[in-house]
Design a protein around this motif. Structure first.
Motif, PDB file in Angstrom:
ATOM      1  N   LEU A 111       2.599   1.734  -3.827  1.00 49.55           N
ATOM      2  CA  LEU A 111       1.871   1.488  -5.071  1.00 49.55           C
ATOM      3  C   LEU A 111       2.453   2.282  -6.235  1.00 49.55           C
ATOM      4  O   LEU A 111       2.353   1.873  -7.394  1.00 49.55           O
ATOM      5  CB  LEU A 111       0.388   1.848  -4.893  1.00 49.55           C
ATOM      6  N   LEU A 153      -1.968   3.272  -9.677  1.00 48.91           N
ATOM      7  CA  LEU A 153      -2.935   2.704  -8.744  1.00 48.91           C
ATOM      8  C   LEU A 153      -3.112   3.536  -7.488  1.00 48.91           C
ATOM      9  O   LEU A 153      -2.170   4.165  -6.990  1.00 48.91           O
ATOM     10  CB  LEU A 153      -2.511   1.286  -8.349  1.00 48.91           C
ATOM     11  N   GLU A 154      -4.333   3.465  -6.965  1.00 47.62           N
ATOM     12  CA  GLU A 154      -4.605   3.978  -5.621  1.00 47.62           C
ATOM     13  C   GLU A 154      -5.523   2.978  -4.930  1.00 47.62           C
ATOM     14  O   GLU A 154      -6.310   2.275  -5.581  1.00 47.62           O
ATOM     15  CB  GLU A 154      -5.253   5.352  -5.656  1.00 47.62           C
ATOM     16  N   LEU A 155      -5.413   2.890  -3.628  1.00 45.86           N
ATOM     17  CA  LEU A 155      -6.239   1.952  -2.874  1.00 45.86           C
ATOM     18  C   LEU A 155      -7.703   2.369  -2.985  1.00 45.86           C
ATOM     19  O   LEU A 155      -8.050   3.534  -2.800  1.00 45.86           O
ATOM     20  CB  LEU A 155      -5.801   1.926  -1.409  1.00 45.86           C
ATOM     21  N   TYR A 156      -8.553   1.410  -3.327  1.00 43.89           N
ATOM     22  CA  TYR A 156      -9.979   1.693  -3.509  1.00 43.89           C
ATOM     23  C   TYR A 156     -10.637   2.061  -2.179  1.00 43.89           C
ATOM     24  O   TYR A 156     -10.300   1.523  -1.126  1.00 43.89           O
ATOM     25  CB  TYR A 156     -10.671   0.476  -4.113  1.00 43.89           C
ATOM     26  N   CYS A 166      -7.543  -2.178  -5.813  1.00 42.96           N
ATOM     27  CA  CYS A 166      -7.026  -0.863  -6.200  1.00 42.96           C
ATOM     28  C   CYS A 166      -7.766  -0.323  -7.424  1.00 42.96           C
ATOM     29  O   CYS A 166      -8.305  -1.087  -8.229  1.00 42.96           O
ATOM     30  CB  CYS A 166      -5.531  -0.957  -6.504  1.00 42.96           C
ATOM     31  N   VAL A 219       0.831  -1.204   0.000  1.00 43.36           N
ATOM     32  CA  VAL A 219       0.000   0.000   0.000  1.00 43.36           C
ATOM     33  C   VAL A 219       0.866   1.254   0.000  1.00 43.36           C
ATOM     34  O   VAL A 219       0.573   2.243  -0.681  1.00 43.36           O
ATOM     35  CB  VAL A 219      -0.951  -0.005   1.215  1.00 43.36           C
TER      36      VAL A 219
END
Length: 228
Positions: free
Chosen positions: A182, A192-195, A220, A179
């Protein structure tokens, strides 16, 4: 003689399953319940809400088999699946098949053993989806299984000596590192980014998949592809 007497954060369960779930379409045992075949279960099983990651499970197969054939380990704590099904199931957990017994433990073996005369699951003919197994009954069941399955005694003793907290800690550290980094995937074309679910407020870590059951370790959002 097997005698596990750990102070015990680990719990023991009996999961009851019908032929629809322990046999495939051809009437053969499901491959993902046989760890020797290397099949990826990538799935979940209904369980008691008190189930914790690391718990051990013996799988009771209802008629026509009426036996214990599989040892399973819970790979996650129980999570709600109440909105995911119309079967009346409330909780599920991820699982891993740990051992398949060459010689299963049949209902006749239990009925012929006076020790099980007062055992709840047998007395109610396994008419529930799951039962908690006390340490005393767990030891006795495993001793019976070890009698006819060479190598199982050594396997279960070794497996139960593995600390639960250590494996959980290692996975958490790996997730933390992924995390936090990313951005390194941009060089491979992934932005990407954490959903973050705006409705349920779930983050993408250990994301529960409504409608399908199970969970995703890291979900993500790809800004480049506008997709997950």
């Amino acid at each position: 003689m097997l005698d596990i007497s750990e102070p015990n954060e680990r719990q023991y369960w009996l999961w009851v399953t019908r032929p629809d779930y322990y046999l495939d379409e051809d009437g053969c045992d499901r491959e993902d319940l046989d760890p020797t075949l290397g099949a990826d279960s990538d799935g979940w099983w209904t369980c008691n809400k008190a189930t914790k990651r690391g718990d051990f499970v013996l799988l009771w197969r209802t008629s026509p088999k009426k036996d214990i054939r599989d040892l399973i380990q819970a790979e996650s704590d129980a999570y709600s699946i109440a909105d995911d099904n119309d079967q009346g199931w409330d909780y599920g957990c991820d699982y891993e098949s740990s051992h398949k017994f060459e010689h299963s433990l049949h209902v006749k073996d239990l009925r012929q053993n006076a020790y099980f005369d007062e055992w709840g699951p047998l007395r109610c003919s396994f008419q529930r989806s799951n039962f908690k197994i006390s340490l005393e009954y767990w030891n006795t069941l495993n001793n019976l299984l070890a009698l006819n399955n060479p190598g199982y005694k050594e396997f279960i003793e070794k497996t139960q000596r593995q600390p639960i907290a250590e494996s959980i800690g290692l996975e958490k550290e790996l997730e933390d590192a992924l995390v936090a980094n990313l951005g390194i995937l941009k060089r491979f074309g992934y932005n990407l980014e954490l959903y973050d679910d705006p409705i349920s407020n779930q983050t993408g870590r250990q994301f529960i998949c409504k409608g399908n059951g199970g969970r995703i370790d890291l979900l993500c959002y790809d800004r480049t592809q506008n997709d997950m």
